[in-house]
Design a protein around this motif. Structure first.
Motif, PDB file in Angstrom:
ATOM      1  N   GLN A 146       0.822  -1.209   0.000  1.00  0.00           N
ATOM      2  CA  GLN A 146       0.000   0.000   0.000  1.00  0.00           C
ATOM      3  C   GLN A 146       0.863   1.268   0.000  1.00  0.00           C
ATOM      4  N   VAL A 147       1.923   1.239   0.786  1.00  0.00           N
ATOM      5  CA  VAL A 147       2.840   2.386   0.814  1.00  0.00           C
ATOM      6  C   VAL A 147       3.526   2.560  -0.538  1.00  0.00           C
ATOM      7  N   LYS A 148       3.959   1.469  -1.137  1.00  0.00           N
ATOM      8  CA  LYS A 148       4.609   1.537  -2.451  1.00  0.00           C
ATOM      9  C   LYS A 148       3.693   2.174  -3.488  1.00  0.00           C
ATOM     10  N   LEU A 149       2.415   1.767  -3.470  1.00  0.00           N
ATOM     11  CA  LEU A 149       1.483   2.313  -4.450  1.00  0.00           C
ATOM     12  C   LEU A 149       1.267   3.810  -4.233  1.00  0.00           C
ATOM     13  N   LEU A 150       1.074   4.217  -2.980  1.00  0.00           N
ATOM     14  CA  LEU A 150       0.860   5.642  -2.721  1.00  0.00           C
ATOM     15  C   LEU A 150       2.107   6.451  -3.088  1.00  0.00           C
ATOM     16  N   ALA A 151       3.287   5.898  -2.815  1.00  0.00           N
ATOM     17  CA  ALA A 151       4.525   6.596  -3.170  1.00  0.00           C
ATOM     18  C   ALA A 151       4.603   6.812  -4.677  1.00  0.00           C
ATOM     19  N   GLU A 152       4.180   5.823  -5.450  1.00  0.00           N
ATOM     20  CA  GLU A 152       4.160   5.983  -6.907  1.00  0.00           C
ATOM     21  C   GLU A 152       3.207   7.102  -7.317  1.00  0.00           C
ATOM     22  N   GLY A 251      -5.961   2.410  -1.264  1.00  0.00           N
ATOM     23  CA  GLY A 251      -6.303   1.492  -0.185  1.00  0.00           C
ATOM     24  C   GLY A 251      -6.798   0.177  -0.737  1.00  0.00           C
ATOM     25  N   LEU A 252      -7.665  -0.473   0.035  1.00  0.00           N
ATOM     26  CA  LEU A 252      -8.230  -1.760  -0.354  1.00  0.00           C
ATOM     27  C   LEU A 252      -9.719  -1.579  -0.624  1.00  0.00           C
ATOM     28  N   GLY A 253     -10.150  -1.841  -1.853  1.00  0.00           N
ATOM     29  CA  GLY A 253     -11.546  -1.625  -2.193  1.00  0.00           C
ATOM     30  C   GLY A 253     -12.073  -2.653  -3.172  1.00  0.00           C
ATOM     31  N   LEU A 254     -13.389  -2.680  -3.305  1.00  0.00           N
ATOM     32  CA  LEU A 254     -14.053  -3.575  -4.254  1.00  0.00           C
ATOM     33  C   LEU A 254     -14.239  -2.849  -5.581  1.00  0.00           C
ATOM     34  N   PRO A 255     -13.898  -3.478  -6.696  1.00  0.00           N
ATOM     35  CA  PRO A 255     -14.034  -2.814  -7.994  1.00  0.00           C
ATOM     36  C   PRO A 255     -15.427  -2.254  -8.259  1.00  0.00           C
ATOM     37  N   GLY A 265     -12.182   9.993 -12.127  1.00  0.00           N
ATOM     38  CA  GLY A 265     -10.889  10.573 -11.789  1.00  0.00           C
ATOM     39  C   GLY A 265     -10.669  10.896 -10.332  1.00  0.00           C
ATOM     40  N   THR A 266     -11.635  10.590  -9.464  1.00  0.00           N
ATOM     41  CA  THR A 266     -11.458  10.852  -8.036  1.00  0.00           C
ATOM     42  C   THR A 266     -10.350   9.977  -7.454  1.00  0.00           C
ATOM     43  N   VAL A 267     -10.290   8.736  -7.902  1.00  0.00           N
ATOM     44  CA  VAL A 267      -9.269   7.771  -7.450  1.00  0.00           C
ATOM     45  C   VAL A 267      -8.504   7.269  -8.666  1.00  0.00           C
ATOM     46  N   THR A 268      -7.192   7.288  -8.569  1.00  0.00           N
ATOM     47  CA  THR A 268      -6.355   6.841  -9.691  1.00  0.00           C
ATOM     48  C   THR A 268      -6.108   5.338  -9.643  1.00  0.00           C
ATOM     49  N   ALA A 269      -5.809   4.820  -8.450  1.00  0.00           N
ATOM     50  CA  ALA A 269      -5.485   3.397  -8.321  1.00  0.00           C
ATOM     51  C   ALA A 269      -5.730   2.939  -6.893  1.00  0.00           C
ATOM     52  N   PHE A 270      -6.185   1.707  -6.753  1.00  0.00           N
ATOM     53  CA  PHE A 270      -6.351   1.075  -5.443  1.00  0.00           C
ATOM     54  C   PHE A 270      -6.103  -0.414  -5.616  1.00  0.00           C
ATOM     55  N   GLN A 271      -6.150  -1.146  -4.537  1.00  0.00           N
ATOM     56  CA  GLN A 271      -5.775  -2.562  -4.605  1.00  0.00           C
ATOM     57  C   GLN A 271      -6.764  -3.467  -3.871  1.00  0.00           C
ATOM     58  N   LEU A 272      -6.697  -4.719  -4.184  1.00  0.00           N
ATOM     59  CA  LEU A 272      -7.368  -5.802  -3.470  1.00  0.00           C
ATOM     60  C   LEU A 272      -6.889  -7.089  -4.116  1.00  0.00           C
ATOM     61  N   TRP A 273      -7.220  -8.187  -3.500  1.00  0.00           N
ATOM     62  CA  TRP A 273      -6.907  -9.467  -4.118  1.00  0.00           C
ATOM     63  C   TRP A 273      -7.984  -9.836  -5.125  1.00  0.00           C
ATOM     64  N   VAL A 317      -1.338 -22.029   0.891  1.00  0.00           N
ATOM     65  CA  VAL A 317      -0.832 -21.593  -0.418  1.00  0.00           C
ATOM     66  C   VAL A 317      -1.291 -20.157  -0.672  1.00  0.00           C
ATOM     67  N   ILE A 318      -0.393 -19.312  -1.146  1.00  0.00           N
ATOM     68  CA  ILE A 318      -0.754 -17.946  -1.518  1.00  0.00           C
ATOM     69  C   ILE A 318      -1.164 -17.947  -2.986  1.00  0.00           C
ATOM     70  N   ALA A 319      -2.391 -17.488  -3.271  1.00  0.00           N
ATOM     71  CA  ALA A 319      -2.887 -17.518  -4.654  1.00  0.00           C
ATOM     72  C   ALA A 319      -2.164 -16.526  -5.543  1.00  0.00           C
ATOM     73  N   GLY A 320      -1.985 -15.313  -5.064  1.00  0.00           N
ATOM     74  CA  GLY A 320      -1.348 -14.330  -5.937  1.00  0.00           C
ATOM     75  C   GLY A 320      -1.039 -13.043  -5.212  1.00  0.00           C
ATOM     76  N   PRO A 321      -0.393 -12.116  -5.871  1.00  0.00           N
ATOM     77  CA  PRO A 321      -0.137 -10.799  -5.278  1.00  0.00           C
ATOM     78  C   PRO A 321      -1.409  -9.956  -5.314  1.00  0.00           C
ATOM     79  N   LEU A 322      -1.356  -8.812  -4.639  1.00  0.00           N
ATOM     80  CA  LEU A 322      -2.457  -7.864  -4.730  1.00  0.00           C
ATOM     81  C   LEU A 322      -2.645  -7.430  -6.183  1.00  0.00           C
ATOM     82  N   THR A 323      -3.897  -7.217  -6.557  1.00  0.00           N
ATOM     83  CA  THR A 323      -4.203  -6.668  -7.874  1.00  0.00           C
ATOM     84  C   THR A 323      -4.411  -5.164  -7.742  1.00  0.00           C
ATOM     85  N   THR A 324      -3.785  -4.403  -8.616  1.00  0.00           N
ATOM     86  CA  THR A 324      -3.976  -2.950  -8.634  1.00  0.00           C
ATOM     87  C   THR A 324      -5.012  -2.606  -9.694  1.00  0.00           C
ATOM     88  N   PHE A 325      -6.055  -1.903  -9.282  1.00  0.00           N
ATOM     89  CA  PHE A 325      -7.153  -1.541 -10.178  1.00  0.00           C
ATOM     90  C   PHE A 325      -6.999  -0.090 -10.623  1.00  0.00           C
TER      91      PHE A 325
END
Length: 335
Positions: A146-152, A251-255, A265-273, A317-325
């Motif tokens: 989450q910090v990495k994404l906000l820093a970007e 942050g973490l949100g539902l698409p 354009g209110t939100v540029t990018a967020f994440q969730l699995w 088992v970990i299915a995958g990394p976070l997805t960035t939307f």
């Protein structure tokens, strides 16, 4: 004429023999087709519809058959009759998201004694009630990501705040500690955490807390809301206060919940699995187990286009990394 009749008879006999063999092979193939039952916490939930979409995609690639069956409400014991029903119908495997970690164990143990493979996804059963658990992401890395994404989004500079759920939410506090550890690294020296606010996972309170952040910190440049309620309420507050041009919210949100804010354009990018990855990986694990593979910590299996997936402690088992939307991909998701 007699020779022609005999020849025709031989052709008919050969055709009959070929058809018989084809039918036999078809019956054998049908008998060998792996049958999987997916039992979500409850039916009609878009999140589990997405998990099942992953189940179906993997099953289509492997030639397996699937069925989704489950209770209308997510009560602790509501899944038990569905487990028993599918065992009676001789399914080869059950993929389940447990409503209660312990209530389903006796039914799942009975299934495993009958040779049914049992894999849990999203919400685990007690380890004695399943053979493996597919976890959506590595939760230890959420704060860092989450910090990495906000820093970007901020170019690595600016005052930031965190909008959390309750002060006692264990997952939120764990992720926030991860954010603090990440922010302490030299590459984030241009970012300063000025406030941790708590919206108690209530839309109205989260909205008010976001407005308080905007008013109280005029130099605020970013907000992380690692809660689906908080990020949606935060986006609404940014939109209402016309603050999206100066404050980046992630942050973490539902698409489905965030789509309008990304599109305008209110939100540029967020994440969730991505829930579908759990279902997809679970089916490939079932394939490996049907073929004789036994899950053990340290071992790995081929999970289709997700690549190799390794087992950790307790066969997790970990299915995958976070997805960035973002605006480019958000319409590919429906949950």
């Amino acid at each position: 004429m007699r020779r022609m009749t005999l020849a025709a008879g031989r052709v008919v006999s050969i055709l009959a023999w070929v058809l018989a063999i084809a039918m036999l092979l078809s019956n054998v193939a049908a008998a060998q087709q792996v049958r999987i039952a997916f039992i979500p916490k409850n039916l009609g939930n878009p999140f589990f519809d997405a998990v099942y979409a992953g189940v179906q995609r993997a099953a289509g690639e492997l030639g397996f058959s699937t069925v989704e069956i489950g209770p209308p409400t997510a009560d602790p014991a509501s899944q038990i009759p569905f487990i028993q029903q599918q065992v009676a119908q001789n399914v080869d495997a059950i993929i389940l998201s447990a409503n209660d970690a312990h209530a389903v164990v006796p039914a799942l143990q009975a299934a495993m004694r009958r040779g049914v493979k049992v894999v849990t996804v999203d919400a685990d059963a007690a380890p004695e009630g399943r053979q493996a658990y597919i976890q959506p992401v590595d939760f230890t890395k959420i704060g860092e990501e989450q910090v990495k994404l906000l820093a970007e989004l901020l170019g690595g500079r600016g005052e930031i705040a965190i909008l959390s759920a309750t002060t006692t939410a264990p997952n939120q506090n764990f992720w926030i500690e991860g954010m603090k550890v990440e922010l302490a690294k030299p590459e984030y020296s241009g970012m300063k955490l000025v406030k941790i606010a708590y919206g108690d996972d209530e839309p109205q309170k989260s909205f008010r807390e976001t407005e308080a952040l905007l008013a109280g910190y005029p130099n605020l440049r970013g907000i992380i809301a690692p809660t689906t309620v908080g990020i949606a309420a935060g986006a609404q507050a940014l939109e209402t206060n016309r603050a999206a041009d100066r404050v980046q919210l992630t942050g973490l949100g539902l698409p489905n919940q965030m789509r309008q804010y990304v599109k305008n354009g209110t939100v540029t990018a967020f994440q969730l699995w991505d829930p579908s990855q759990m279902g997809y990986a679970a089916v490939y694990l079932v394939k490996a187990m049907v073929d004789g593979f036994e899950p053990k910590p340290g071992l790995s299996f081929a999970a289709g286009d997700l690549g190799e997936r390794a087992f950790g402690e307790n066969n997790v088992v970990i299915a995958g990394p976070l997805t960035t939307f973002t605006a480019e991909n958000i319409d590919q998701f429906d949950f």
